[in-house]
Design an enzyme around this catalytic site. Structure first.
Site, short mmCIF file in Angstrom:
data_model
loop_
_atom_site.label_atom_id
_atom_site.label_comp_id
_atom_site.label_asym_id
_atom_site.label_seq_id
_atom_site.Cartn_x
_atom_site.Cartn_y
_atom_site.Cartn_z
N GLY A 17 -6.68 -63.21 46.38
CA GLY A 17 -8.07 -63.60 46.61
C GLY A 17 -8.62 -64.47 45.51
N THR A 43 -1.39 -57.53 43.21
CA THR A 43 -0.64 -56.41 43.77
C THR A 43 0.32 -56.86 44.84
OG1 THR A 43 -2.42 -54.83 43.29
CG2 THR A 43 -0.86 -54.22 45.01
N CYS A 44 -0.14 -57.69 45.76
CA CYS A 44 0.66 -58.06 46.93
C CYS A 44 2.00 -58.66 46.54
CB CYS A 44 -0.12 -59.04 47.80
SG CYS A 44 0.81 -59.64 49.23
N ILE A 193 0.79 -46.28 52.52
CA ILE A 193 1.76 -46.54 51.45
C ILE A 193 2.81 -45.44 51.41
CG2 ILE A 193 2.07 -46.82 48.96
CD1 ILE A 193 -0.76 -47.97 48.83
N GLU A 196 5.14 -45.71 54.43
CA GLU A 196 6.08 -46.83 54.29
C GLU A 196 7.21 -46.50 53.32
OE1 GLU A 196 3.29 -50.70 55.32
OE2 GLU A 196 3.46 -50.06 53.24
N ASP A 321 -9.96 -55.95 46.63
CA ASP A 321 -9.80 -54.51 46.50
C ASP A 321 -10.79 -53.88 45.52
OD1 ASP A 321 -7.72 -55.01 48.18
OD2 ASP A 321 -6.15 -54.15 46.91
N GLU A 327 -9.11 -53.47 52.31
CA GLU A 327 -8.23 -53.84 51.21
C GLU A 327 -6.91 -54.42 51.72
OE1 GLU A 327 -8.10 -50.86 48.08
OE2 GLU A 327 -10.02 -50.07 48.74
N HIS A 459 9.22 -61.31 80.21
CA HIS A 459 10.16 -60.23 80.52
C HIS A 459 11.58 -60.63 80.13
CE1 HIS A 459 11.66 -56.73 82.67
NE2 HIS A 459 12.58 -57.51 83.22
#
Length: 470
Positions: A17, A43-44, A193, A196, A321, A327, A459
């Site tokens: 950000g 963080t990312c 978190i 995951e 965040d 977030e 399909h």
């Protein structure tokens, strides 16, 4: 005394950000400075989405190796999947993250954004027209800067519990520092978190325990998602300890952890090689001096901002965040760019602001989760139960037709009003994140159930179920 360097825009925090906002401001000609305490990308890039997805990919591939023989590859021994080179893969993953750090740095340079590494503190000085920012680098050097406008995007950090021996566990940041794979591991926390990381460990053949306060994981999501993932994790052999809480940790002389936990009113013990706390996150604001500067925070410590990202102090803004509002990395990027558009861009952007509703999100569990809009329960509360219609489908994806193992797929559309506007879409199954991105556009545009029905299905796919449900 040397003059204090002055900027049009000073951004505290070099995560997604902050970088996005700084670059956009500089593109309009604003003299911009960005301050970052650790590594660019936040963080990312460093300890979140990016390295997590790399680990998820490895875990997912291990599952496919175990399935290869059933798909006609007789020489692929399922046991190959149990021979994961954790330390070698970590080095490769870390090198990838470092490359991304370099890309972030070059992008700042390309846009003309100045940047320094250090920890920022807001600072008031008598006679100064503009607020000051005091920056202390890790080597102890300090410097002052001033700016017309300041934006705080310092992000968040993992929260740790107040229990004896908590320091013997690691947090989600520490997961990415593990040099070797723990063979017996527990993850504490049933949020996204924790879910995951538990899925990654289990897929890579660690004996995995998941401590969960409630009776289901992912309690912020629709009940269908909660039940489907909880049941499948249990079925797959993850030791999901429902209604449990860790009481203390003792580290033995041999390095093992003796973990005492409470469940159903009784105390029990489990021996582990590693324990990971994923009990939530909190704003990263330790050095900022918000209180003295008059910047208001809420009861949970997050910076309070209005719809235009304005804090309680003029010309100081905040997003991401550290504000505790949706977030997600893409949300911080979008909010950062729109803020700079409004502050420094052409007049058509003077009222631009970020919309925080109908934000698509994914959980990289095994199987994946995708969600946008509101849950069934929230829709009934908001619109009245009689005005809500829910469409669901649970099935086995075609991929599993050749396999003895049958992972679940579950889809839900939550519709409201006479026109059955789709106000919530919730999916569990393979490729949910990729599927959701396109459907997210439809939800944002106000699609109705009839709009879904009028789309010709592709399909054979799992996603076709979303346009054929009756």
């Amino acid at each position: 005394m040397a003059s204090i360097p002055h900027y049009d825009y000073l951004v505290i925090g070099g995560g997604s950000g902050g970088v996005a906002s700084a670059r956009r401001a500089a593109s309009y000609g604003a003299k911009t400075l960005l301050i970052e305490g650790k590594a660019l990308g936040g963080t990312c890039v460093n300890v979140g989405c990016v390295p997590k997805k790399v680990m998820w990919n490895a875990s997912d591939l291990a599952g496919r190796i175990r399935q290869a023989k059933e798909y006609g590859f007789p020489d692929v021994d399922p046991k190959y999947a149990d021979n994961f080179d954790w330390s070698g893969f970590k080095a490769k993953r870390d090198a990838y993250v470092k490359r991304l750090n370099g890309i972030y740095e070059r992008n700042l340079q390309k846009e003309g954004v100045e940047y320094v590494f250090g920890w920022a503190t807001l600072y008031k000085q008598e006679g100064q027209e503009f607020p000051l920012v005091h920056v202390k680098s890790d080597d102890g050097n300090t410097k002052l800067y001033s700016a017309k406008k300041i934006m705080i995007a310092t992000g968040g950090k993992p929260r740790l519990p107040d229990v004896p021996g908590a320091e013997y566990g690691i947090d989600s940041d520490g997961f990415f520092a593990l040099e070797t794979q723990p063979k017996r591991v527990a993850v504490v926390g049933g949020g996204y978190i924790g879910v995951e990381l538990a899925g990654v460990f289990h897929g890579l053949n660690s004996e995995t325990t998941l401590f969960c306060r409630g009776q289901t994981v992912l309690r912020a999501f629709d009940i269908m998602i909660q039940d489907t993932i909880t049941d499948y994790y249990v079925k797959e052999g993850i030791n999901v300890l429902k209604g449990s809480g860790v009481k203390k940790i003792v580290k033995k002389d041999n390095g093992e952890l003796l973990v005492t936990y409470e469940q159903d009113g009784a105390e029990k013990d489990i021996t582990l090689d590693s324990l990971i706390w994923t009990i939530g996150r909190e704003p990263l604001k330790d050095t900022l001096n918000l209180g003295e500067f008059g910047i208001k925070t809420n009861k949970r410590g997050y910076i309070e901002v209005d719809e235009y990202q304005r804090s309680s102090v003029d010309n100081i803004y905040s997003l991401g965040d550290v504000c505790g509002k949706v977030e997600l990395t893409p949300m911080a990027i979008a909010a950062g760019r729109k803020l700079s558009n409004r502050l420094f861009g052409p007049t058509e952007f003077k009222n631009q602001k970020q919309d925080y509703t109908d934000v698509p999100s994914a959980v990289f569990s095994h199987p994946e989760v995708g969600s946008i809009g509101i849950t069934e329960a929230a829709a009934k509360e908001q619109y009245g139960e009689e005005n809500v219609k829910v469409y669901t489908s649970k099935f086995v994806a075609m991929y599993y037709a050749m396999l003895e193992e049958k992972a679940p797929t579950a889809y839900k559309l939550v519709c409201a009003g006479k026109d059955e506007k789709v106000v919530g879409l919730h999916i569990v199954g393979a490729d949910s994140a990729e599927i959701l991105q396109g459907f997210g556009v439809a939800i944002r545009m106000g699609a109705t159930k009839a709009d879904f029905d009028n789309v010709v299905a592709i399909h054979p796919t799992s996603a076709e179920e979303l346009v054929t449900m009756r």
